[in-house]
Design an enzyme around this catalytic site. Sequence first.
Site, short mmCIF file in Angstrom:
data_model
loop_
_atom_site.label_atom_id
_atom_site.label_comp_id
_atom_site.label_asym_id
_atom_site.label_seq_id
_atom_site.Cartn_x
_atom_site.Cartn_y
_atom_site.Cartn_z
N ASN A 1 15.58 71.57 -0.98
CA ASN A 1 15.59 70.15 -1.33
C ASN A 1 15.76 69.36 -0.02
OD1 ASN A 1 16.06 67.57 -2.22
ND2 ASN A 1 17.98 68.05 -3.31
N LYS B 1 15.65 66.27 0.44
CA LYS B 1 16.27 64.95 0.22
C LYS B 1 15.50 63.88 0.98
CE LYS B 1 20.51 67.33 -0.86
NZ LYS B 1 21.96 67.38 -0.92
N HIS C 1 19.68 65.74 -10.21
CA HIS C 1 20.48 66.11 -9.05
C HIS C 1 21.72 65.23 -9.01
CE1 HIS C 1 21.80 66.60 -4.93
NE2 HIS C 1 21.15 67.74 -4.93
N GLU D 1 23.12 63.64 -6.78
CA GLU D 1 22.97 62.37 -6.04
C GLU D 1 22.25 61.34 -6.90
OE1 GLU D 1 21.21 64.22 -2.61
OE2 GLU D 1 23.14 65.19 -2.22
N GLU E 1 25.15 73.11 -9.12
CA GLU E 1 25.51 72.58 -7.81
C GLU E 1 26.84 71.84 -7.90
OE1 GLU E 1 21.85 72.01 -5.14
OE2 GLU E 1 21.94 70.25 -6.42
N GLY F 1 26.74 69.36 0.81
CA GLY F 1 26.77 68.68 2.10
C GLY F 1 28.16 68.61 2.72
N SER G 1 26.09 73.80 0.11
CA SER G 1 26.44 74.41 1.39
C SER G 1 26.05 75.89 1.47
CB SER G 1 27.94 74.22 1.70
OG SER G 1 28.23 72.84 1.82
P1 13P Z 1 23.55 71.24 0.87
O1 13P Z 1 22.91 72.61 0.94
O2 13P Z 1 23.22 70.37 2.02
O3 13P Z 1 25.01 71.33 0.56
O4 13P Z 1 22.87 70.51 -0.40
C1 13P Z 1 22.75 71.18 -1.61
C2 13P Z 1 21.90 70.38 -2.50
O5 13P Z 1 22.25 69.30 -2.92
C3 13P Z 1 20.58 70.93 -2.86
O6 13P Z 1 19.99 70.21 -3.90
#
Ligand code: 13P
Length: 250
Positions: free
Chosen positions: A9, A11, A94, A96, A166, A172, A212
Site C-alpha cells: 500500500n 498510500k 483502511h 486511515e 491492521e 506506521g 510495521s
Molecule cells: P506500515 O507498514 O507503514 O505500518 O503501514 C501498514 C499499512 O497501513 C498498510 O496498509
Amino acid sequence: MRKKIVAGNWKMNKSHDEAIELIQSIAASSYEESIHLIVFPPTVYVSEITKITASTEISVGVQNSSQYDAGAYTGEVSSSMIKSIGAEYALVGHSERREYFNEQNDELAQKVNQLLSDGLTPVYCCGEVLKEREDENHFNIIKNQIEEGVFHLNENQIQNCILAYEPVWAIGTGVTASSGQAQEMHQFIRSLLVEKYGIDVADSISILYGGSCKPSNAKELFGNPDVDGGLIGGASLVAEDFIAIANSFG
Ligand code: 13P
C-alpha cells in the site's frame, strides 16, 4: 491451499517518476513464484503501472473506490473505471480512511458490493485502535467491522474477498503486533468465518497482516498458520524491502 499474498500500500507517496521507477524495480526482482504480489499505488498512476505489470504476475489495485456506480459524484472514481484501466483489487476501509474520512461500516459494505459487481476483489481492512485493545475490546471491534462490512455477502462473494487485519496502533509506528497477537486475531477472524460460512469457505480466504511489517519481522509473522501474508505500508516503498518481505515465507 490459501494464496500467500504480499501487498504494498503505497498510500499518498511517490512522484510519477518515482512510482514508475519503483514498479520497474519490483517487476525486475526475483521472488518465490508461489507468492502473489499486489501493489496499491495512488490511483492516478494505475493506468501506466498496469501496462508495466501486464507482462508479469504482479497485480495492481487501488487504495479506495466509490460506493456509487456512476454519475454526479465530484471527485470520486468508480470501480468500473478502475477495472477499465487494468486494476483488479481495491482496499476497502483502511484505518486511515476510517479515521480521516470518517468511513463507516455501512458505506464500506456498499463499496464491497460495488467492487464485486464490477468484478474486482475487495481487500477489506479491519483493525482496533490502542485504547480499544487496552480496554480489551479489540475482539468486539473486529467482529463488528467484519460483520457489518462483509457478512451480508453470500458464500461465493466472500470467497472473492481478501481480509486484512491492521491494528491501528501498529501502522506506521514501528510497533508491530507480536507474532502471537497477530495469530490470535487472525485465528479469531477465521473462527468468525467458520461460524458464518463453514470451514471450507473459511479455509479458502486469505487474511493478511498489516502494521510495521518489515523484512526483519515478516518471517515470524508469516510463520503463523492463519497469517496468509502482509499488507505493507512504509516498507513497500523500497523495492528491495518489499521483495525481501515477499521472500519471507518459510
Ligand atoms: P506500515 O507498514 O507503514 O505500518 O503501514 C501498514 C499499512 O497501513 C498498510 O496498509
